[in-house]
Design a protein around this motif. Structure first.
Motif, short mmCIF file in Angstrom:
data_model
loop_
_atom_site.label_atom_id
_atom_site.label_comp_id
_atom_site.label_asym_id
_atom_site.label_seq_id
_atom_site.Cartn_x
_atom_site.Cartn_y
_atom_site.Cartn_z
N ARG A 174 2.32 1.86 -3.42
CA ARG A 174 1.10 2.47 -4.32
C ARG A 174 0.84 3.83 -4.26
O ARG A 174 1.14 4.34 -5.27
CB ARG A 174 -0.23 1.63 -4.08
N PHE A 175 0.83 4.06 -2.58
CA PHE A 175 0.23 5.46 -2.47
C PHE A 175 1.46 6.18 -2.84
O PHE A 175 1.80 7.44 -3.59
CB PHE A 175 0.55 5.33 -0.99
N SER B 250 2.65 10.37 -9.13
CA SER B 250 2.35 10.77 -10.60
C SER B 250 1.88 12.10 -10.43
O SER B 250 2.21 12.67 -11.32
CB SER B 250 1.69 9.82 -10.79
N VAL B 251 1.28 12.89 -9.28
CA VAL B 251 0.49 13.55 -9.18
C VAL B 251 1.16 14.82 -9.07
O VAL B 251 0.46 16.34 -9.41
CB VAL B 251 -0.59 13.22 -8.53
N ASN C 225 0.90 -1.29 0.21
CA ASN C 225 -0.55 0.09 -0.28
C ASN C 225 1.56 1.61 0.07
O ASN C 225 0.54 2.23 -0.70
CB ASN C 225 -0.92 -0.15 1.30
N SER D 108 3.90 6.15 -5.33
CA SER D 108 3.56 6.12 -6.85
C SER D 108 2.77 6.45 -7.31
O SER D 108 2.88 7.50 -8.60
CB SER D 108 3.46 4.53 -7.76
N TRP D 109 1.46 6.76 -6.69
CA TRP D 109 0.51 8.05 -7.12
C TRP D 109 0.90 9.48 -7.16
O TRP D 109 0.73 9.86 -7.18
CB TRP D 109 -0.54 7.25 -6.45
N PHE D 110 1.63 9.53 -5.46
CA PHE D 110 1.82 10.87 -5.05
C PHE D 110 2.77 11.06 -5.93
O PHE D 110 3.14 12.66 -6.13
CB PHE D 110 2.43 10.54 -3.65
#
Length: 462
Positions: free
Chosen positions: A25-26, A32-33, A22, A28-30
């Motif tokens: 994934r967080f 990306s944004v 988790n 990676s998402w952070f």
């Protein structure tokens, strides 16, 4: 170890693995944004604490000061209204009610009317979010023991309260400012206004600090591509100036080293060519049958000398110019056909690219020569993408094993297998090709060809 301990250990390991997944994934998402540029990230570093601070201040102000003052003002007005209601009950005569009206007007700032034979109007719509209505109505409900009706929603600067008596309705008008902290917007306006001014100043200064870093990066990229770095000078913060000065000193050292090497090679080339020319003249007066092998040795020595000089010179003194890549590829095709190979060529995109034409021509010629020595078919394909110039040279020869494809770029390296990248030469063909590509900020890589042999790929930034 008991089975329950094993089960607990497996559960803990599984929970840790899920937590790590988790978190990954967080993250990676952070990433990306989040913006990738230093300017945008610096703005976020400045703006985020300011927004958080202003939000906390606004919350504290609204929660502590604004609500408290409004509640106390509402309590004071509700006490006055309750006292006026008690006076109206104590003095029911017309003279007494007139005195009550005067006292309310002069001492409390309230406007009082008595409406005989009236009843309370039906309840009106309550606002969804109104601190004044909730506080004021609540305070009145604590103090009045009679039915009452309030109107705090109107657009006027007055609050209307009606209290039901047995034979009449008492109507009271109070100024909204008496029960409500009406100038709170001034604090918010000043807070937001000063924040915007500070943010504008921060953006201006931050932009001026980022520009020297961008200029240094552009200068380094241009120097890496072998282009002239003009108009660059150190400026900005002390650390940025230090990095710019270090870059300029590094550039001067590299250029001085290249100049010294070029001067030395020019002298060596002149002396060696003089000796080789003397050898050829002396061989010309000897019997040709007796000197045939010696002539071949002299020619091979001259070819090797040219290869060594080309490798050492690296064409660093050649200025980059706007070059037609399609024409250079066509020249390489004609040269390959001249040596007996079947060569096809194609190019797509804008063929005009700024680079060193002689260095690129030598790079492409060495790769094509490496093909026609060991293959009878060669395909040359060029593509001008948005940021890259990509040229591939495919052949149907024996190829090079994948584990040896980096070794063949070493100077003077020869393969023991059937394919030698510079058979009979100096072993510098691929080395010179890669050095020429890297001098432009690119590279040369080897891979498998669709024709069954070797694919050499040139990638140069444009």
């Amino acid at each position: 170890m008991p089975k329950s301990v094993h089960v607990a250990w497996d559960a803990a390991c599984g929970a840790n693995a899920r937590m790590r997944a988790n978190n990954a994934r967080f993250g990676s998402w952070f990433n990306s944004v989040m913006p990738k540029g230093l300017y945008a990230r610096s703005l976020i570093i400045i703006v985020t604490p300011m927004v958080i601070l202003q939000s906390v201040l606004a919350f504290v102000f609204m929660e502590r000061h604004y609500n408290t003052v409004t509640r106390r003002l509402s309590a004071a007005v509700s006490q006055d209204i309750s006292a006026i209601a008690d006076f109206a009950v104590a003095f029911p005569s017309p003279e007494g009610r007139e005195q009550v009206r005067q006292i309310a007007q002069s001492s409390m700032g309230l406007s009082v009317d008595f409406l005989p034979d009236e009843h309370l109007p039906p309840p009106g719509p309550k606002p969804f979010f109104s601190i004044l209505d909730s506080n004021f109505t609540g305070e009145l409900g604590k103090r009045l023991r009679r039915p009452f009706w309030t109107d705090t929603v109107g657009n006027s600067n007055l609050i209307e309260v009606r209290i039901q008596f047995d034979d009449m309705v008492m109507r009271i008008f109070a100024r909204r400012s008496q029960a409500y902290l009406s100038n709170s917007h001034i604090f918010l306006v000043w807070m937001v206004g000063t924040s915007l001014v500070l943010l504008a100043v921060a953006i201006l200064f931050l932009r001026n600090q980022i520009k020297p870093i961008e200029a240094l990066a552009d200068a380094a990229i241009a120097f890496g591509k072998g282009r002239d770095v003009t108009g660059f000078r150190p400026r900005g913060a002390r650390e940025v100036r230090g990095a710019a000065l270090a870059f300029l000193e590094m550039r001067r050292r590299i250029e001085r080293q290249i100049e010294q090497r070029t001067t030395m090679l020019a002298g060596v080339s002149h002396d060696m060519r003089t000796i080789l020319t003397r050898f050829k003249l002396e061989l010309a007066f000897l019997n040709e049958a007796e000197t045939d092998a010696l002539r071949k040795d002299v020619d091979e020595l001259q070819s090797m000398l040219e290869a060594y000089l080309a490798f050492a010179r690296d064409d660093m003194g050649e200025p980059p110019v706007l070059t037609d890549i399609a024409r250079l590829i066509e020249e390489a095709r004609v040269n390959g056909e001249r040596h007996g190979a079947g060569v096809t060529s194609a190019f797509s995109g804008d063929p005009m690219v700024t680079l060193r034409p002689d260095a690129f021509r030598r790079c492409l010629a060495n790769l094509v020569a490496n093909g026609w020595r060991y293959a009878d078919r060669i395909d040359i394909n060029g593509t001008r993408a948005e940021r890259w110039l990509i040229v591939t040279v495919d052949d149907n020869g024996p190829g090079i094993p994948p584990e040896r494809r980096e070794e063949v770029f070493r100077p003077f390296f020869r393969l023991d297998e059937a394919r030698n990248q510079d058979a009979g030469g100096s072993g510098l063909g691929l080395t010179i090709a890669r050095d020429a590509a890297r001098a432009h900020g690119g590279d040369v890589s080897l891979g498998d060809s669709p024709l069954g042999g070797l694919r050499a790929t040139i990638r140069i930034p444009v």
